[in-house]
Design a protein around this motif. Structure first.
Motif: not given
Length: 520
Positions: A481-503
């Protein structure tokens, strides 16, 4: 004709391809639907479900053996997050309708979320089908079956009426649909294990309040699980043994006895009763509060206390928890979790080997139950900031952790989630941590697929931490639609398994990538 039947007929006539393009799909709906078949809100939901690619991961989950109802919940949670809203039930309805249209979801699952579609265009909460056997199509007749006749007592040789033995339910038995996490439900490859934002799913029964017992410093009485003779269910066989009355407890006396949990545990409580402790319990008291019930327990030893705490915690969507060893807190919001389970607040004290459980009844919301919790002046406080050290390290890569606020989770399998403010008011960020690397990678696969299918892609690819090997994913894209820009990033380091989503909901993909440079 019901809306989901209309869509199924369209797919049968024109093929599944009509669900591939959101703009074309909206045009089809505008052409074929009568005004009384769908509101603008319904159509927007369905179009967004197509735009955000709900069908592919939904089908993969079902093809992989997932129960359609559970798959719909997961897909609905994901859609709710992608839409930036918090109506998981409405998003699950949209996922169910599209799934039914292509023959992947039974009609009964659609009916679970069926909306009355009010004029406002907003979907009301779903009508939830009772838990039990797998979903089946509704019976051919539209008439409800006649209610069963009440049980007729038989006459025992003694002349006393009896309807046979009836045992009280185990208050700690989880429903058949529940799989504890970690190690619980994991969607197949291609779809994130987490449910979507404003979102929910995973199931755990907050302990039902059994009748219980305690007075002063010791146990002193027995109360039946049925509530001491007030059970409206089938009559029980009369016993020649006299029934011991439930032992009432002075609410004010609880403030000293359970002072390690709260300075005013008796705030707002009435009708406190002592009952028979269960295994590993030395004292139990239940009280009525305005939102439901309060259950207080003292455990016999550390092992029993630890087992009770462990059983209470889970990683379904809609939870928030904190555990520093000495004390622990657990909350569950059924609205965010997408279930009909009660709202729950649990907290405990390891030193005193005691716990308190506030369980909502009826329509009690988590906010109301938390208000009851707060009124007791508890010794434990709700977490307000990210807690896990590895997640904090992850956040600090490109954000100020002081601007991140804890919230109840939206994805099944998350140990915690927070929303973060940025210097750019147009950017909305969520960060979280999963309990396993597998769950985080499932989330990555979902966003990778969205990136691959996007017409406009950002820097994409992967990113590195220091000089080490690639340890995380990075995907930036603009929706169709051109309305929503998204960035997903993560880190699968030991004991993290973390993610971020920015819009960015103004479609500024370049600005979003400049805010988070991929060469960090």
């Amino acid at each position: 004709m019901e809306l989901h039947d209309v869509l199924r007929e369209l797919v049968n006539e024109h093929g599944r391809g009509i669900l591939d393009d959101a703009t074309g799909f909206r045009g089809v709906l505008d052409d074929v639907l009568a005004e009384d078949q769908a509101t603008t809100g319904d159509i927007n939901l369905l179009v967004d479900a197509v735009r955000f690619g709900v069908l592919n991961p939904l089908g993969e989950m079902i093809d992989g053996g997932a129960d359609p109802a559970r798959a719909v919940e997961e897909a609905g949670l994901r859609l709710a997050r992608d839409r930036g809203g918090d109506d998981q039930a409405a998003s699950s309805w949209a996922a169910a309708v599209l799934g039914y249209a292509v023959g992947a979801v039974p009609a009964a699952v659609v009916l679970r979320y069926r909306s009355s579609r009010p004029a406002s265009g907003q979907l009301p909460p779903p009508t939830v089908a009772p838990s039990g056997p797998p979903y089946q199509s509704p019976p051919p007749t539209a008439w409800p079956p006649a209610p069963p006749a009440p049980p007729q007592p038989t006459v025992a040789p003694t002349g006393l009426p009896t309807s046979g033995p009836t045992s009280a339910p185990n208050p700690y038995t989880a429903p058949a649909s529940y799989s504890p996490a970690p190690g619980g439900y994991a969607p197949p490859a291609g779809f994130a294990t987490p449910p979507a934002k404003r979102r929910g799913a995973g199931i755990w029964v907050a302990a039902a309040v059994a009748g219980v017992v305690v007075v002063g410093g010791g146990v002193a009485g027995v109360i039946a699980l049925s509530g001491g003779g007030d059970d409206p269910g089938p009559r029980r066989t009369e016993s020649s043994e006299p029934k011991e009355p439930a032992v009432k407890v002075d609410a004010a006396s609880l403030d000293e006895r359970y002072g390690t949990l709260a300075s005013k545990i008796s705030a707002g409580v009435t009708d406190c009763k002592a009952g028979k402790p269960g295994d590993g319990e030395s004292e139990v008291v239940t009280c009525t509060v305005s939102t439901g019930t309060l259950r207080l327990v003292t455990y016999e030893d550390d092992d029993a206390f630890t087992a009770a705490r462990t059983a209470r915690f889970d990683y379904r969507a809609g939870t928030m928890s904190a555990d520093n060893g000495a004390t622990a807190l657990y909350e569950y919001d059924p609205e965010r979790g997408g279930t009909t389970d009660p709202a729950v607040v649990y907290w405990d004290s390891q030193g005193a080997k005691q716990s308190a459980l506030l369980e909502g009844e009826g329509t009690a919301t988590i906010d109301a139950v938390v208000a009851s919790f707060t009124s007791t002046s508890p010794r434990v406080t709700e977490p307000t900031a990210p807690a896990h050290p590895k997640l904090i390290e992850f956040i600090k890569i490109n954000m100020d952790v002081a601007k991140c606020t804890r919230e109840r989770t939206f994805f099944t399998g998350e140990t915690e989630e927070s929303s973060c403010e940025t210097d750019d008011s147009g950017i909305i960020v969520s960060v979280g941590r999963y309990s396993t690397r597998k769950q985080m990678k499932a989330d990555r696969r979902y966003y990778k697929k969205q990136y691959d299918q996007a017409g406009t892609q950002g820097g994409g690819g992967t990113w590195r931490f220091g000089d080490g090997p690639t340890e995380g994913g990075y995907y930036a894209y603009l929706d169709s639609s051109g309305d929503t820009a998204t960035i997903y990033w993560d880190w699968n380091a030991d004991d993290c398994y973390c993610y971020g989503v920015a819009r960015n909901f103004e479609g500024d993909l370049d600005g979003l990538e400049k805010w988070w440079p991929s060469d960090n």
